[in-house]
Design an enzyme around this catalytic site. Structure first.
Site, PDB file in Angstrom:
ATOM      1  N   GLU A 101       0.610   0.531  -2.493  1.00 52.72           N
ATOM      2  CA  GLU A 101      -0.734   1.134  -2.483  1.00 52.72           C
ATOM      3  C   GLU A 101      -1.820   0.085  -2.215  1.00 52.72           C
ATOM      4  O   GLU A 101      -2.837   0.371  -1.600  1.00 52.72           O
ATOM      5  CB  GLU A 101      -1.038   1.801  -3.841  1.00 52.72           C
ATOM      6  CG  GLU A 101      -0.399   3.162  -4.022  1.00 52.72           C
ATOM      7  CD  GLU A 101      -0.969   4.231  -3.096  1.00 52.72           C
ATOM      8  OE1 GLU A 101      -2.188   4.291  -2.899  1.00 52.72           O
ATOM      9  OE2 GLU A 101      -0.165   5.010  -2.548  1.00 52.72           O
ATOM     10  N   CYS A 143      11.887   6.736  -3.792  1.00 54.23           N
ATOM     11  CA  CYS A 143      10.426   6.836  -3.882  1.00 54.23           C
ATOM     12  C   CYS A 143       9.936   6.667  -2.453  1.00 54.23           C
ATOM     13  O   CYS A 143      10.378   5.746  -1.747  1.00 54.23           O
ATOM     14  CB  CYS A 143       9.866   5.744  -4.778  1.00 54.23           C
ATOM     15  SG  CYS A 143       8.064   5.605  -4.721  1.00 54.23           S
ATOM     16  N   ASP A 195       1.573  13.576  -1.415  1.00 54.27           N
ATOM     17  CA  ASP A 195       2.140  12.439  -2.148  1.00 54.27           C
ATOM     18  C   ASP A 195       1.085  11.919  -3.119  1.00 54.27           C
ATOM     19  O   ASP A 195      -0.103  12.222  -2.976  1.00 54.27           O
ATOM     20  CB  ASP A 195       2.546  11.322  -1.172  1.00 54.27           C
ATOM     21  CG  ASP A 195       3.191  10.140  -1.895  1.00 54.27           C
ATOM     22  OD1 ASP A 195       4.037  10.373  -2.778  1.00 54.27           O
ATOM     23  OD2 ASP A 195       2.839   8.981  -1.599  1.00 54.27           O
ATOM     24  N   SER A 196       1.528  11.090  -4.039  1.00 53.55           N
ATOM     25  CA  SER A 196       0.585  10.449  -4.962  1.00 53.55           C
ATOM     26  C   SER A 196      -0.304   9.458  -4.210  1.00 53.55           C
ATOM     27  O   SER A 196      -1.320   9.016  -4.739  1.00 53.55           O
ATOM     28  CB  SER A 196       1.359   9.697  -6.047  1.00 53.55           C
ATOM     29  OG  SER A 196       2.110   8.661  -5.449  1.00 53.55           O
ATOM     30  N   CYS A 241       7.121  13.225  -2.125  1.00 57.93           N
ATOM     31  CA  CYS A 241       6.995  12.332  -3.285  1.00 57.93           C
ATOM     32  C   CYS A 241       8.142  12.676  -4.231  1.00 57.93           C
ATOM     33  O   CYS A 241       8.282  13.839  -4.642  1.00 57.93           O
ATOM     34  CB  CYS A 241       5.649  12.610  -3.961  1.00 57.93           C
ATOM     35  SG  CYS A 241       5.397  11.718  -5.498  1.00 57.93           S
ATOM     36  N   HIS A 254       7.348   5.553  -1.305  1.00 61.13           N
ATOM     37  CA  HIS A 254       6.636   4.301  -1.014  1.00 61.13           C
ATOM     38  C   HIS A 254       7.608   3.193  -0.585  1.00 61.13           C
ATOM     39  O   HIS A 254       7.206   2.240   0.085  1.00 61.13           O
ATOM     40  CB  HIS A 254       5.886   3.798  -2.255  1.00 61.13           C
ATOM     41  CG  HIS A 254       4.587   4.512  -2.536  1.00 61.13           C
ATOM     42  ND1 HIS A 254       4.528   5.816  -2.953  1.00 61.13           N
ATOM     43  CD2 HIS A 254       3.299   4.074  -2.458  1.00 61.13           C
ATOM     44  CE1 HIS A 254       3.256   6.159  -3.139  1.00 61.13           C
ATOM     45  NE2 HIS A 254       2.487   5.123  -2.840  1.00 61.13           N
TER      46      HIS A 254
END
Ligand code: DGL
Length: 268
Positions: free
Chosen positions: A152, A184, A10-11, A73, A186
């Site tokens: 994040e 997403c 993932d990012s 992701c 996240h």
């Protein structure tokens, strides 16, 4: 039987929402995860750069002999899945198709909304995947570029998070969807706030949960499941701070300790 680890990328920390499901649905499997928090968010970046970064993460995982790859992701799935499927010798899955299938199953009124990063929304991958199965379904798309940076930073429980979510989702107040895809990885960390803002009559789809259900089917199909007796050596890598990654990972996955290491970008 195949006891090698499954690779996840993932990012940043978003892919942990997928890993949490692996711990629940596939407890015999070993996880090898890399999150590129040093370069997150990927959402506003050009597609060519997302492909380049994703390939670096894939190479890092391949060096550790993974048996399968999960692109945990949506942004990297939208940008790079087709290329990776052609280039890699191991099975690769992304998160967009499983999320789309689950949303089709869940909608009663035939109107689905999707939220995601700018790249995911501009790719229209969810709309294409849903309408390829049922062209009658109406799909509304909305980019929420402030969500991934919020997660994040570790600020997903704060009053600021509530304000940002309420402001960002305001356009969906005027649409008549009964299902909302969290497009997403996240976003499940903001799930309860999103549910609150949208109301209880909206069904939220977590692409990660659906992806792991499909991963389970694929492991059986390819006869690649791990045996019960293997000792699990889960390993997590981050390109940014081990401390912040660890705090979010342990909070989200309810774990007391995890093996987390820092990776320098130059070593990818
Ligand atoms: N977790 C990612 C996704 O699923 C990307 C967030 C970002 O880096 O912008 O889309």
């Amino acid at each position: 039987m195949d006891n090698r680890p499954i690779g996840f990328l993932d990012s940043g920390v978003g892919g942990l929402t997928v890993v949490r499901e692996v711990f629940k649905q596939l407890p015999n499997e070993t996880v090898l995860f890399i999150g590129d928090s040093a370069r997150a968010p990927y959402g506003p970046r050009p597609k060519s750069q997302i492909i380049e970064f994703t390939k670096q993460l894939v190479n890092f995982l391949l060096k550790q002999d993974i048996k399968m790859l999960v692109i945990a992701c949506n942004t990297a799935t939208a940008a790079a899945l087709d290329i990776l499927k052609e280039e890699l010798m191991i099975p690769v899955i992304g998160v967009i198709l499983p999320g789309s299938r689950a949303a089709i199953k869940a909608t009663q009124n035939g109107h689905i909304s999707v939220i995601g990063t700018a790249v995911t929304i501009e790719s229209h991958r969810y709309t294409q995947a849903i309408q390829a199965k049922d062209s009658q379904i109406l799909v509304s798309e909305l980019a929420c570029p402030r969500f991934a940076p919020l997660v994040e930073s570790g600020g997903y429980h704060t009053p600021v998070a509530k304000k940002i979510v309420a402001e960002s989702l305001r356009p969906l107040k005027f649409t008549k969807q009964d299902v909302l895809i969290l497009g997403c990885t996240h976003y499940p960390l903001l799930r309860s706030i999103i549910q609150n803002v949208m109301g209880d009559n909206i069904t939220l789809i977590d692409s990660g949960i659906e992806t792991v259900a499909e991963l389970s089917v694929l492991l059986d199909y390819f006869n690649m499941s791990a045996s019960q007796s293997t000792p699990k050596d889960h390993r997590f890598y981050t390109t940014a701070s081990v401390k912040l990654f660890g705090e979010i990972a342990m909070d989200w996955m309810n774990q007391k300790s995890l093996s987390i290491e820092h990776v320098e970008l130059k070593d990818l």
